[in-house]
Design a protein around this motif. Structure first.
Motif, PDB file in Angstrom:
ATOM      1  N   LYS A  13      86.293  11.630  67.615  1.00 30.77           N
ATOM      2  CA  LYS A  13      84.865  11.901  66.881  1.00 30.77           C
ATOM      3  C   LYS A  13      83.591  12.799  67.926  1.00 30.77           C
ATOM      4  CE  LYS A  13      86.358   9.076  62.818  1.00 30.77           C
ATOM      5  NZ  LYS A  13      85.566   7.713  62.076  1.00 30.77           N
ATOM      6  N   ASP A  16      84.422  15.929  68.013  1.00 33.40           N
ATOM      7  CA  ASP A  16      84.880  16.900  66.901  1.00 33.40           C
ATOM      8  C   ASP A  16      82.846  17.402  67.392  1.00 33.40           C
ATOM      9  OD1 ASP A  16      87.215  17.035  65.975  1.00 33.40           O
ATOM     10  OD2 ASP A  16      86.379  15.133  65.060  1.00 33.40           O
ATOM     11  N   SER A  32      87.939  20.870  72.174  1.00 30.63           N
ATOM     12  CA  SER A  32      88.431  20.431  71.982  1.00 30.63           C
ATOM     13  C   SER A  32      89.858  19.441  73.003  1.00 30.63           C
ATOM     14  CB  SER A  32      89.266  21.747  70.702  1.00 30.63           C
ATOM     15  OG  SER A  32      89.898  22.964  71.763  1.00 30.63           O
TER      16      SER A  32
END
Length: 779
Positions: A13, A16, A32
């Motif tokens: 999270k 992200d 990422s």
């Protein structure tokens, strides 16, 4: 770090959110793939990068990352001989421009940014390649007419033929409009046609290319325009071939610079990734942690990274210095698990080069392993109970625990008989503590409340509960175990007093003593925190006062120094004026040789007496730039000071290891090295030799740079330069025209063939500039 730990602590999270702060697809790709590092040096490097970007962000100057594309696949295709599309070529040109913008932006910042400036230093501008692409392709991805003369001619012919076809068809729309469904000219199969009513097909004649859905309208190409349309199709094919040739040449040029482009892309991706980390830190109001490998964690006002900053409760936490284990007790929904995850997630973020949401001055450790047994991970497939699932995780954790491990236990020993569970929890903690791991554990068991008092490296903690509001405050209290609030809560909810008293009578004396002790500890803790805040406030005020006094003292010192300097300058002017007057008087006396028969050395001694009379007005002795006892080797021409008479001079030659012959004024004397102080070396200047045209003072360089010149101006300069070089007697000269589109190079080569004074020419060698230079052999 294994993937399970990253999942349990919600690390993805955070990733992200990090991806959202990246400005390019290149930066998003790196974000990422971010994983925590276990190498302290690497983590410090990542933190230093993030901190530099955070400094730039605080200036409120946006980083120009627009127009940068991921061109890696296009570069691969170009290298293996593929022909890139116009959009791919345009993306490459825009990326070159974007890279240059980033380079100029970072280099233009005044702050010390060694990492960022070191990165952009390796970006190659590649202006020639960018201009070559932009001169062929416009901003919409279309190949322009001006790309080549041939393409310009083809498109001119296309426009002429299209005009002729339209004129022919417009005559049909005017004279035979009754035979047409609509008086328009349209295109079918890349050929110009008109819509003809089905019943007039024979009257119009020609080729049918399409029909309407009802079949009542035929899209026909009249015979009169068939040949023109054929010629137009041929021109279209030639245009397509020329465009493909242009793109093939551009692709070849791109392939030549593939190495530079790939390196630019790598650097731009890194810079975007670094600024994404800094922007995430700013959004979280995070701070750079000081990293260590001693297992020390210290955070003040730390917050969970994934909870809204307006809602989260900040807590102070410290572990690894005075104690290695924290046991948190207290009721459910008090915030124990959130605190546990906050510490684990902040650790992973810090080891990934991300800043942590806490006050400045926080410390974080680099761990080899982070383990967490949090939540109900019951496995239906394996038919495991909650207790069995937790115990399976704990068994696996115990196989890897050492002094470079952070272990997070949530509800240790839960899911089984309370007495056995508590005993098992204490045994597991004893084992992990003995291995010097850093441990934070939460538990419900009252037996563990006294655990920290019996172990040297363990401390109790609890989550505060407000009995008045019957709500948890989510504040972590280090050093105070959680106590039961059941009686107080029941009383506030209205339970009869006699029932509560009866319940208290069933509680053992030991339990009452423990609860009383915990209550006293809580009271002491609150009082200590209040006194600490007051002391901290006084300390801040004292620091501010000290800072003001230092600034005031510095202003006083600066003012005093300025006054001293002003007085010294005034005195020096007066002495300089007196010296000038004395020199005039001495000069006049020298002219009177009959009355003044003093020897030269007597004049020098008199001048020395005058110089010695100059007072030292500076309040502070000026530091000599060189040590007077230095044994540095002296060379002829060096400027020196003769310390015995305080006079400047010049070294003539070295007599031996200890003596030098120097000239002081009009005297040449031998002086010992210890009596000499080096003032400076003579400046050496080097100038590239230029030839002189015979019979004149005109200088001709060995090379002529025509880059950036208009074609006609360049040829005029070239003609004059060759004439001058021949007059200067040069056998060979170099003409710099650059690579570019090749037009200037071709013009130079055509000129060479016609000039009678040029014997031959060749392309520059690898060390001479390659195809960007033409070497002329003169007669």
């Amino acid at each position: 770090m294994n993937e399970r730990i990253l999942r349990v602590l919600d690390f993805q999270k955070v990733i992200d959110r990090l991806i959202q702060h990246a400005g390019t697809s290149l930066g998003k790709d790196l974000a990422s793939k971010l994983k925590p590092s276990t190498n302290l040096e690497e983590v410090n490097q990542l933190q230093e990068e993030t901190d530099e970007a955070a400094l730039v962000i605080r200036l409120n100057v946006p980083v120009p990352l627009g127009g940068i594309f991921d061109i890696r696949e296009s570069l691969k295709r170009a290298v293996i001989g593929g022909v890139l599309s116009t959009s791919e070529c345009l993306d490459i040109a825009n990326t070159i421009y974007g890279g240059r913008q980033v380079k100029d932006f970072v280099e233009g910042l005044d702050e010390e940014l060694p990492i960022l400036k070191g990165l952009v230093e390796s970006i190659t501008p590649l202006r020639d390649l960018e201009l070559e692409i932009k001169s062929c392709i416009d901003d919409h991805g279309h190949v322009m007419d001006s790309a080549t003369e041939k393409l310009r001619g083809i498109r001119s012919s296309i426009r002429t033929h299209e005009s002729r076809v339209r004129e022919k068809l417009e005559s049909y729309t005017r004279t035979k409009s009754n035979m047409l469904s609509d008086a328009i000219i349209t295109i079918r199969n890349d050929r110009y046609v008109i819509p003809v009513k089905h019943e007039y097909r024979g009257a119009i004649g020609g080729i049918v290319h399409d029909q309407s859905a009802s079949g009542q309208t035929l899209f026909m190409e009249p015979k009169a325009v068939v040949d023109l349309n054929n010629q137009l199709q041929e021109l279209y094919a030639r245009e397509k071939q020329e465009i493909e040739r242009i793109l093939r040449e551009l692709s070849h040029r791109i392939a030549e610079d593939e190495g530079f482009l790939s390196e630019n892309i790598r650097i731009l991706a890194s810079i975007d990734f670094i600024f994404a980390r800094a922007n995430l830190g700013r959004a979280m109001k995070a701070a750079r942690p000081a990293m260590n490998d001693q297992g020390i964690i210290k955070m003040q006002q730390a917050r969970h990274p994934l909870i809204n900053i307006e809602d989260v409760v900040a807590n102070d936490i410290e572990i690894g210095r005075d104690y290695t284990t924290i046991v948190i007790t207290g009721p459910n929904t008090g915030g124990k698990t959130v605190t546990l995850k906050m510490v684990g997630l902040c650790t992973l973020m810090a080891q990934s080069g991300l800043q942590v949401p806490a006050l400045d001055g926080c410390e974080m450790a680099v761990f080899e392993h982070v383990f967490a047994d949090i939540g109900d991970e019951q496995s239906i497939e394996q038919n495991l109970s909650t207790f069995s699932s937790h115990m399976t995780n704990i068994v696996d954790i115990l196989k890897h625990v050492d002094d470079r491990t952070l272990v997070l236990f949530d509800e240790l020993g839960a899911g089984t008989d309370p007495q056995e569970g508590a005993a098992l929890a204490m045994a597991i903690l004893d084992e992990v503590v003995s291995r010097r791991a850093r441990v934070i554990a939460t538990t419900h068991y009252p037996e563990l409340k006294a655990y920290g008092y019996n172990r040297e490296d363990v401390i109790n903690a609890s989550m505060e509960f407000d009995v008045q509001t019957l709500q948890p405050t989510y504040r972590l209290l280090i050093g105070v175990p959680g106590r039961s609030n059941a009686f107080d809560i029941s009383k506030r909810l209205g339970l009869d007093e006699f029932i509560i008293d009866r319940a208290k009578s069933h509680v053992g004396i030991d339990s009452k003593n423990v609860e009383n002790m915990i209550a006293a500890l809580e009271k002491s803790k609150v009082q200590a925190e209040k006194e600490y805040e007051e002391a901290h406030k006084i300390l801040l005020e004292s620091e501010e006062l000290r800072k003001e006094m230092e600034e005031e003292w510095q202003r006083f010192e600066d003012k005093r120094e300025a006054l001293y300097k002003k007085a010294e300058e005034k005195a020096e002017k007066a002495i300089s004026k007196a010296r000038e007057e004395a020199e005039i008087i001495v000069s006049e006396i020298r002219k009177m040789k009959t009355d003044a028969k003093m020897k030269e050395h007597e004049w020098i001694e008199a001048k020395k007496l005058f110089d010695d009379a100059q007072p030292n007005l500076s309040s502070k002795p000026k530091e000599s730039k060189r040590n007077t006892t230095s044994k540095e080797e002296l060379s002829p021409g060096d400027e020196i000071k003769l310390l015995t008479v305080n006079q400047n001079g010049t070294v003539i030659e070295k007599v031996n290891e200890k003596e030098y012959l120097v000239q002081v004024g009009i005297m040449k004397v031998k002086v010992k090295r210890n009596d000499l102080q080096l003032i400076g070396k003579p400046k050496q200047t080097f100038q590239k030799p230029l030839a002189t045209v015979k019979g004149s003072n005109y200088h001709v360089p060995l090379e002529l740079d025509l880059r950036g010149e208009r074609f006609e101006d360049a040829l005029l300069k070239l003609e004059k330069y060759v004439d001058d070089a021949v007059l200067a007697g040069y056998p060979k000269v170099f003409i710099i025209h650059g690579k570019g589109t090749g037009a200037l190079r071709k013009g130079v080569q055509d000129f060479v063939k016609k000039h009678p004074s040029i014997a031959s020419s060749r392309q520059g060698a690898a060390g001479e500039g390659g195809s960007g230079v033409t070497v002329l052999e003169l007669r």
